[in-house]
Design an enzyme around this catalytic site. Structure first.
Site, mmCIF file in Angstrom:
data_model
loop_
_atom_site.group_PDB
_atom_site.id
_atom_site.type_symbol
_atom_site.label_atom_id
_atom_site.label_comp_id
_atom_site.label_asym_id
_atom_site.label_seq_id
_atom_site.Cartn_x
_atom_site.Cartn_y
_atom_site.Cartn_z
ATOM 1 N N GLY A 36 -25.058 14.371 -7.722
ATOM 2 C CA GLY A 36 -24.383 14.512 -8.986
ATOM 3 C C GLY A 36 -24.651 15.836 -9.592
ATOM 4 O O GLY A 36 -23.942 16.243 -10.600
ATOM 5 N N CYS A 245 3.407 -3.924 -4.436
ATOM 6 C CA CYS A 245 4.049 -2.880 -3.835
ATOM 7 C C CYS A 245 5.379 -3.604 -3.160
ATOM 8 O O CYS A 245 5.378 -4.621 -2.424
ATOM 9 C CB CYS A 245 3.225 -2.422 -2.334
ATOM 10 S SG CYS A 245 4.123 -1.391 -1.517
ATOM 11 N N CYS A 248 5.423 -3.316 0.959
ATOM 12 C CA CYS A 248 4.438 -4.104 1.843
ATOM 13 C C CYS A 248 3.759 -5.491 0.897
ATOM 14 O O CYS A 248 3.114 -6.281 1.590
ATOM 15 C CB CYS A 248 3.489 -3.165 2.147
ATOM 16 S SG CYS A 248 2.026 -2.905 1.154
ATOM 17 N N CYS A 270 2.944 1.667 -2.918
ATOM 18 C CA CYS A 270 1.408 2.041 -2.653
ATOM 19 C C CYS A 270 1.434 3.638 -2.853
ATOM 20 O O CYS A 270 2.129 4.226 -1.958
ATOM 21 C CB CYS A 270 0.839 1.687 -1.225
ATOM 22 S SG CYS A 270 0.657 -0.456 -1.096
ATOM 23 N N CYS A 276 -0.099 1.418 3.142
ATOM 24 C CA CYS A 276 1.105 0.681 3.135
ATOM 25 C C CYS A 276 1.792 0.704 4.495
ATOM 26 O O CYS A 276 2.491 -0.278 5.114
ATOM 27 C CB CYS A 276 1.949 1.585 2.080
ATOM 28 S SG CYS A 276 3.684 0.518 1.653
#
Lengths: 299, 262, 368
Positions: A36, A245, A248, A270, A276
């Protein structure tokens, strides 16, 4: 998958010279050693403009080898123009194989999304970062933010979240949502939607972050704790949709809103194009429907 | 008041000098401050009192001399031998600094509640409701109406901003407060109210304080002891009432008499 | 049925082809040669070399042609090219005192050794459009011989700064530690506080427009430095390196540079008598406006050294040095064109939710 080819003549493998790669790898090692923490590095001018992924490209160029398989996505999709451009850059200068299929990639360079498919131990995720400093909007001075990180003086970040709740009743940050890494450093995860933040926590893959213009590299090693900032009584929440979605039927992925006509018609699809496509290949079908968003008064 | 013979001082200043090139900011200042004591530093502008305060409160590095502070673990710390991070930590946890201009000591672009809550959040407070409640408690203590908690200090009067600054400092339960002209720029009635408040808080919380001011009336109301500065040097010091009622040094006499005339 | 749009790759290829066509323009118009650009748009080439950080007129001309005349784009091309170049040596500092003068003016002395040499300058032209230039065959008037011709200058053209130095009137500029290596922003990231060597490098590579505005602001009171143009000189200097095998300096070529020495507000202290202070500007080629603006900003950024309060933007080190680079600025500003719809989707969600909340509260209020 596109097969490997021979790299561009007259240029070193993956464009950068070996000295530069070594310099960047040293920065990456430092970054991995201090999760970080933003490591300054001597970012080079690249043939793509600053702000368009030069940091991610330099990180990828420094770690990629002939046998790697590269996937590049932008907004979760492989064929957005900048993802295409970057993938072509590596295909030309490194001659490596490329793919759109997440599980087949050894290196994934991404802008603004984490793939929906969970990553594995031998994958590396390289994020493109515009502004690496999570405190930048509160404190414009680099000299001051550096001290704040050194002393873990992060109170001011919570002040911002407090203000949001006081003013709006909720924390308003929806992307680039600040996280605490390994219980020590405050980090900007890059402009991924907060929806993706939980994926960073204890991810199996190595996560590398490159900011070319700002000249910083940082990292989250595998299995590292990454917590999104919040309050006990206002815990961190991800976005949800009232829809699945349309193509899908996925109910667990980040959805893009696509405008289909000028009467308020929309479809939700998606954002992760490979995810997807994979679902559709396996036989999932979505409702294929357009929804309407009326004017505010009608809702 | 503490027993000065057995309790060690909270702050010890030895031969403190700060020069600006060849110009003297303050010179050869020495004094000690005990827990629960308030020391006033008076002088006209240019006397060096603000320079001295800045050296004491770790905002300005002295040219020579030392400042010792006794922390909560009873360690005698040489302030200017500490690392910058240790000094900054001290400023956030053990000390408070009340600036003459409240804008220097507040975040003008966040709400009153956030201003007060910041130090709590800086040391790990993570419950919004609790932070807000404690901010509210402090607002009441400094006599700011609770319904102003979400307002920004830009909409407050000068006196209210100053009281908010005080609350922001006190929330971390400091042991020592530095105040630079705390009533400067406020009109007389507001000043009186603020001084009353300060006196009450300092007593209730057992604080020590160093108060810099050009206004003798402020020292009369707040300070146990007084140091008079002129051209960078301390020319007289002692118990406030003694110094003001029976000034020894000609300059002090001048200061005191000029007050009586106005 | 909705089909997700694909074909980004083909779109890009077509865009490139279209760009090539636009670059060429009307095919019946003669194509530009690099010599034409280098000779007749020399100042554009000079700017691109300076901010692109490569002294090579032909490369700069090529970059300008490829960039269709867009200087910032051309500078980007040169910088990207520079990344691929190996570093063979570090030269000795150039000696502008031995410059082969083409132009040399000073505002601080009416006359001085070496004289005031106007050289090729826009300064005293009247800005009236010259329609004769529209004729491609038009030839310029012959230059008058004698006094103003640079060849007639004897070798002795001492720097104004050196003249002031004799009397001890101006601050000396010697590095604190001559053995400390010179900083290089093309190798290490910018760090604060930044030392003068790095600041000057940053400014030399910096955008002329930005520096011009900042320099201008100091003249209008935002951190004034009371500048006098001590000297501006334009001409050729030799570049020398000291190869390890030889152990002595050899001349590897000449470059044209523009140097500006500004003389600024004098400063003294209790222990030191007052002296004038300096601002410095240096560019490749003939970039006077840039050299002068750079020298104003250089002096403004030295506020720290002279205990001057840092309030005005031109004195703010972080503000200035972070924003001089037009390659960075252009990239980041223009990156907003890239898709941001995933994040925008998040913002849409937030705003819709807040509006719904507001409506709900209003309905509740109305009902009660």
């Amino acid at each position: 998958m596109t097969a490997a080819a021979s790299p561009l003549a007259g240029y070193n493998f993956a464009y950068l010279d070996e000295q530069t790669k070594r310099m960047i790898r040293r920065a990456i090692l430092k970054a991995v050693a201090v999760p970080g923490y933003q490591v300054p590095f001597g970012s080079r001018e690249m043939p793509l403009p600053y702000g368009w992924g030069t940091g991610g490209i330099q990180v990828t160029a420094s770690i990629i080898g002939r046998d790697d398989v590269l996937k590049v996505i932008d907004q979760g999709a492989d064929d957005t123009t900048n993802a295409v451009s970057i993938r072509q850059f590596f295909a030309r200068t490194a001659g490596v194989a490329t793919t759109e299929h997440t599980p087949d990639a050894s290196i994934i360079q991404t802008r603004h999304r984490i793939p929906e498919t969970p990553l594995s131990d031998d994958q590396i995720l390289v994020y493109q970062v515009p502004i690496p400093e999570p405190l930048r909007w509160i404190e414009p001075r680099e000299t001051e933010t550096r001290k704040m990180h050194a002393l873990a003086e992060y109170g001011v970040m919570h002040v911002k979240l407090y203000e949001d709740i006081a003013r709006f009743g909720q924390i308003n940050t929806s992307y680039n949502y600040p996280v605490l890494v390994n219980h020590r450093y405050l980090m900007a995860p890059s402009p991924i939607p907060k929806f993706d933040n939980p994926k960073m926590n204890r991810m199996r893959a190595l996560q590398l972050f490159g900011a070319g213009r700002e000249k910083r590299i940082y990292a989250v090693p595998p299995f590292t704790r990454v917590e999104s900032l919040d309050f006990e009584d206002y815990p961190f929440e991800v976005q949800h949709w009232d829809h699945v979605c349309a193509l899908c039927g996925a109910a667990d992925s980040y959805l893009d809103e696509v405008i289909t006509d000028d009467h308020g018609g929309r479809m939700f699809i998606c954002s992760d194009s490979d995810y997807c496509a994979g679902r559709r290949e396996r036989g999932h079908v979505g409702p294929q429907e357009t929804v309407r968003f009326g004017s505010d008064a009608a809702e | 008041m503490t027993d000065t013979e057995t309790t060690p001082p909270l702050l010890e200043v030895e031969d403190l000098t700060r020069l600006y090139g060849s110009r003297v900011g303050c010179q050869n200042v020495r004094f000690s401050l005990w827990p629960g004591e308030i020391v006033g530093i008076v002088g006209e502008s240019g006397s060096g009192k603000t320079t001295l305060l800045n050296c004491l409160s770790a905002s300005l590095e002295p040219t020579s001399g030392s400042v010792y502070y006794r922390d909560r673990l009873d360690r005698r710390l040489d302030l200017w031998r500490l690392s910058e991070s240790e000094r900054r930590m001290l400023m956030r946890t053990d000390w408070g600094i009340v600036h003459q201009n409240p804008r220097d000591g507040l975040r003008m672009d966040v709400s009153a509640g956030a201003n007060i809550g910041e130090r709590l959040m800086a040391v790990g407070a993570r419950h919004y409701g609790d932070i807000r409640a404690e901010a509210g408690t402090w607002m009441r203590r400094v006599e700011i109406e609770l319904d102003r908690i979400d307002d920004r200090p830009t909409s407050f009067s000068g006196g209210m901003q100053q009281r908010l600054q005080i609350a922001r400092n006190l929330v971390s339960k400091p042991r020592l407060i530095f105040m630079d002209e705390p009533t400067g720029g406020l009109d007389v009635s507001v000043q009186a109210r603020l001084l009353d408040l300060l006196r009450g808080l300092v007593t209730d919380l057992g604080l020590s304080a160093v108060v810099v001011t050009h206004d003798l009336a402020v020292t009369r109301l707040l300070a146990h002891r007084l140091m008079v500065m002129r051209r960078g040097e301390v020319v007289e010091h002692g118990l406030t009432d003694q110094v003001l009622d029976d000034p020894q040094h000609p300059y002090t006499q001048l200061l005191v008499s000029s007050i009586l005339q106005t | 049925m909705y089909v997700a749009v694909k074909g980004g790759e083909r779109a890009i290829r077509n865009a490139h082809a279209l760009l090539d066509a636009e670059r060429r323009g009307d095919p019946s118009t003669p194509a530009l040669s690099l010599e034409q650009i280098s000779e007749q748009f020399a100042l554009a080439v000079d700017r691109v070399m300076t901010e692109g950080s490569i002294y090579d007129r032909e490369l700069a001309a090529l970059a300008l042609k490829q960039a269709r005349g867009d200087q910032v784009e051309a500078i980007f091309l040169l910088r990207a090219y520079r990344t691929t170049l190996p570093r063979l040596a570090v030269s000795e500092p150039i000696d502008t005192g031995s410059m082969r003068i083409q132009r040399r003016v000073s505002a601080t002395y009416k006359d001085l050794p070496g004289g005031q040499v106007l050289g090729p300058t826009f300064d005293y032209t009247h800005r009236l459009l010259d329609f004769d230039l529209a004729d491609p065959e038009a030839a310029p008037a012959p230059v008058e011989s004698a006094e103003n011709h640079a060849d007639s200058l004897d070798g002795n053209v001492p720097r104004v700064i050196d003249i002031l130095n004799h009397e001890g009137l101006i601050e000396e500029e010697e590095p604190d530690d001559p053995d400390r290596p010179v900083g290089d922003l093309t190798r290490q990231p910018l760090d604060f506080p930044a030392e003068r060597d790095v600041r000057l490098q940053n400014l030399a590579r910096g955008d002329e427009g930005f520096l011009l505005a900042l320099g201008y602001s100091t003249q209008r009171g935002f951190g004034s430095t009371h500048p006098f143009a001590g000297e501006i000189r334009v001409g050729e200097v030799a570049v020398e390196i000291v190869p390890e095998e030889l152990g002595f300096a050899i001349d590897i070529g000449d470059i044209q540079v523009t140097e500006c020495q500004m003389i600024n507000q004098f400063k003294g202290s209790a222990t030191e008598a007052p002296k004038f202070t300096r601002g410095y500007g240096l560019t490749f080629g003939h970039c006077e406006r840039k050299a002068m603006a750079m020298s104003l900003v250089d002096r403004a950024l030295r506020a720290r050294e002279f205990d001057e309060p840092v309030q005005a933007p031109a004195r703010d080190e972080e503000f200035v040095l972070y924003h001089t680079d037009n390659v960075e600025a252009s990239g980041f500003v223009q990156h907003l064109k890239l898709p941001h719809y995933v994040d925008f989707q998040g913002e849409l969600g937030t705003v819709r939710h807040l509006r719904a909340e507001a409506r709900r509260r209003k309905t509740e209020e109305n009902e009660s």
